[in-house]
Design an enzyme around this catalytic site. Structure first.
Site, short mmCIF file in Angstrom:
data_model
loop_
_atom_site.label_atom_id
_atom_site.label_comp_id
_atom_site.label_asym_id
_atom_site.label_seq_id
_atom_site.Cartn_x
_atom_site.Cartn_y
_atom_site.Cartn_z
N GLY A 98 29.42 40.77 45.05
CA GLY A 98 30.12 39.63 44.84
C GLY A 98 30.21 38.99 46.15
O GLY A 98 30.45 39.50 47.33
N THR A 134 34.90 42.35 50.92
CA THR A 134 35.20 42.57 49.66
C THR A 134 36.48 41.58 49.74
O THR A 134 37.32 41.85 50.48
CB THR A 134 35.57 43.61 49.06
OG1 THR A 134 36.21 43.43 47.77
CG2 THR A 134 35.99 44.88 49.82
N ASP A 178 38.57 42.09 47.24
CA ASP A 178 39.66 43.20 46.93
C ASP A 178 40.34 43.85 48.12
O ASP A 178 41.30 44.57 47.67
CB ASP A 178 38.91 44.06 45.89
CG ASP A 178 38.49 43.36 44.67
OD1 ASP A 178 38.46 42.27 44.42
OD2 ASP A 178 38.14 44.29 43.87
N MET A 235 41.83 39.13 40.65
CA MET A 235 41.08 40.18 40.82
C MET A 235 41.63 41.53 41.75
O MET A 235 42.73 41.57 42.14
CB MET A 235 39.82 39.70 41.88
CG MET A 235 39.01 38.57 40.76
SD MET A 235 37.47 38.13 41.56
CE MET A 235 36.53 37.50 40.31
N ARG A 294 39.62 45.09 41.01
CA ARG A 294 39.12 46.10 40.00
C ARG A 294 39.71 47.65 39.97
O ARG A 294 39.95 48.01 39.03
CB ARG A 294 37.66 46.14 40.11
CG ARG A 294 36.87 46.62 40.90
CD ARG A 294 35.58 46.51 40.57
NE ARG A 294 35.16 45.35 39.52
CZ ARG A 294 34.24 45.31 38.58
NH1 ARG A 294 33.92 46.39 38.07
NH2 ARG A 294 34.25 44.30 37.78
N GLU A 303 43.34 42.76 37.41
CA GLU A 303 42.58 42.81 36.51
C GLU A 303 42.31 44.43 36.09
O GLU A 303 41.52 44.72 35.13
CB GLU A 303 41.24 42.03 36.83
CG GLU A 303 40.29 42.87 38.03
CD GLU A 303 39.13 42.14 38.34
OE1 GLU A 303 38.47 41.10 37.61
OE2 GLU A 303 38.54 42.55 39.28
N ARG A 317 52.13 32.80 28.16
CA ARG A 317 50.73 32.39 28.34
C ARG A 317 50.23 33.21 29.66
O ARG A 317 50.85 33.68 30.32
CB ARG A 317 50.57 30.76 28.33
CG ARG A 317 51.49 30.06 27.56
CD ARG A 317 50.65 29.86 26.44
NE ARG A 317 51.20 29.34 25.35
CZ ARG A 317 51.37 27.91 24.98
NH1 ARG A 317 50.85 27.29 25.87
NH2 ARG A 317 52.17 27.66 23.84
N GLN A 334 39.19 32.54 42.69
CA GLN A 334 39.59 33.35 43.97
C GLN A 334 38.45 33.75 45.17
O GLN A 334 38.84 33.89 46.16
CB GLN A 334 40.16 34.58 43.63
CG GLN A 334 41.31 34.56 42.68
CD GLN A 334 41.52 35.90 41.96
OE1 GLN A 334 42.40 36.83 42.20
NE2 GLN A 334 40.94 35.84 40.61
O1 F6P Z 1 34.55 43.44 44.05
C1 F6P Z 1 35.01 42.00 44.12
C2 F6P Z 1 35.13 41.44 43.02
O2 F6P Z 1 35.58 40.17 43.40
C3 F6P Z 1 36.16 42.16 41.95
O3 F6P Z 1 37.61 41.98 42.14
C4 F6P Z 1 35.77 41.72 40.43
O4 F6P Z 1 36.10 42.63 39.43
C5 F6P Z 1 34.42 41.57 40.81
O5 F6P Z 1 34.15 41.11 42.09
C6 F6P Z 1 33.61 40.28 39.83
O6 F6P Z 1 32.10 40.72 40.11
P1 F6P Z 1 31.36 39.75 39.30
O7 F6P Z 1 31.52 38.38 39.66
O8 F6P Z 1 29.90 40.21 39.70
O9 F6P Z 1 31.33 39.91 38.01
#
Ligand code: F6P
Length: 356
Positions: A10, A125, A127, A169, A171, A222, A266, A274
């Site tokens: 990503g 990342t 994350d 985000m 994961r 997420e 909501r 992000q």
């Molecule tokens: O790993 C980084 C991240 O931004 C995660 O937080 C997120 O779940 C994932 O990439 C989303 O990736 P993509 O845009 O490929 O679905």
């Protein structure tokens, strides 16, 4: 010196800072050349690339994304992948390929290194879950974007006496959620590290509203999961690389809160906002430091290493040490976040809330 560089997985604010810094270090310090491979390992396997020069990199520092493009393609998805990488290295006369990526990409760097190919890793990342480095670039930008969003959500939540759930985000880990929850003054923050009990979440919100605060912000990573057996969560979709497409837990949490407490709720899913746009200063600086350090590693023959931030110094660690486990949110951060969360009034069941 000749190096190849690619960005994988990503995208993330700060990638262009790494590219720009690596190109400058190669050109200025070594009088060398840089081959920029397009769309991660796809460019290496299919020989799609461009020459990168200091001139080509002008103006990219504040730009989000990556000028090289990215993908989740990697060599080991095909039987002759490692040989093709070796052939590309020979064809371009490269001293090494610098791969900028997350946990998956560092796994590939490790495997290529084991297969005898010259590679160096740069951790990336939003994350911030990569082991062996205290911070990855992109993370601070993501936290700032989430914090700005939460600041805005407070006023609308208060105006309508609502619970607003903000899905961010993260994961496998809750670094973004905990930092943004703390910085934004969230009432509750749910992270993958600590499975949540939806009844407790509802009790906390009702307890808070009984004290006369009629709005709550709930930050949900997420990848947050309920305590086993307490809530059915649908299986996530899987993309063509076997990568789970997360997103949706925020809607489910809001709907449960509304259903169980009667309080209007909501959801805002911040999603790829992000990851987009201008990196904050910290991420530009860290990306630049990593870019220079990666070139130094190639120059020193420190192959199979990943550059990392430890105690504010840039260090090298064997990439093997950085794969196979993630950096989760530590106890101190979880405790500090918890201190500002609405307390659990205790008891069984969820009392419905009424202002009368
Ligand atoms: O790993 C980084 C991240 O931004 C995660 O937080 C997120 O779940 C994932 O990439 C989303 O990736 P993509 O845009 O490929 O679905």
């Amino acid at each position: 010196m000749r190096i190849g560089i690619l960005t994988g997985g990503g995208d993330c604010p700060g990638l262009n800072a790494v590219i720009r810094a690596a190109v400058r270090a190669v050109e200025v310090d070594h009088g060398g050349e840089v081959v920029g491979f397009h769309d991660s390992w796809r460019g290496v396997l299919h020989d799609e690339w461009e020459p990168l020069t200091v001139d080509r990199c002008r103006g990219i520092l504040p730009r989000g994304g990556t000028i090289l493009g990215t993908s989740r393609d990697q060599p080991y998805q095909q039987p002759d992948g490692a040989e093709l990488v070796g052939a590309a290295i020979a064809r371009h006369g490269l001293d090494a390929i610098v791969a900028v990526g997350g946990e998956g990409s560092m796994g590939v760097v490790n495997d290529l290194h084991q297969d005898g190919l010259p590679v160096v890793g740069v951790p990336k990342t939003i994350d911030n879950d990569l082991a062996e480095t205290e911070m990855t670039f992109g993370f601070q930008t993501a936290v700032q974007i989430c914090t700005d969003a939460i600041d805005r959500l407070h006023t609308t939540a208060e105006s309508h006496d609502r619970v607003l759930v903000v899905e961010v985000m993260g994961r496998h880990v809750g670094h973004i959620a905990v930092w943004a929850g703390l910085a934004g003054g969230a009432s509750l923050t749910l992270v993958p590290e600590e499975p949540f009990d939806i009844e407790e979440v509802c009790r906390r919100i009702v307890g808070r509203h009984r004290l006369g605060r009629f709005a709550s912000i709930v930050v949900v990573a997420e990848g947050a999961v309920p305590v086993e057996g307490t809530l059915d969560v649908p299986e996530p979709e899987v993309d063509r690389w076997g990568h789970e497409v997360l997103g949706g837990i925020g809607h489910q949490v809001a709907s449960e809160i509304k259903g169980r407490t009667g309080i209007e709720s909501r959801t805002t899913v911040l999603g790829h906002v992000q990851r987009g746009g201008t990196p904050v200063a910290f991420d530009r600086v860290l990306g630049s430091r990593f870019g220079v350090a990666a070139v130094d590693a190639v120059a020193d023959g420190a192959l199979g290493q990943m550059v990392a931030l430890q105690r504010d110094r840039i260090v090298r660690v064997p990439v093997a040490d950085a794969v196979g486990h993630l950096k989760t949110v530590d106890r101190e951060m979880l405790r500090t976040g918890a201190l500002f969360s609405s307390p659990d009034p205790g008891g069984r069941g969820v009392p419905r809330f009424s202002r009368d």
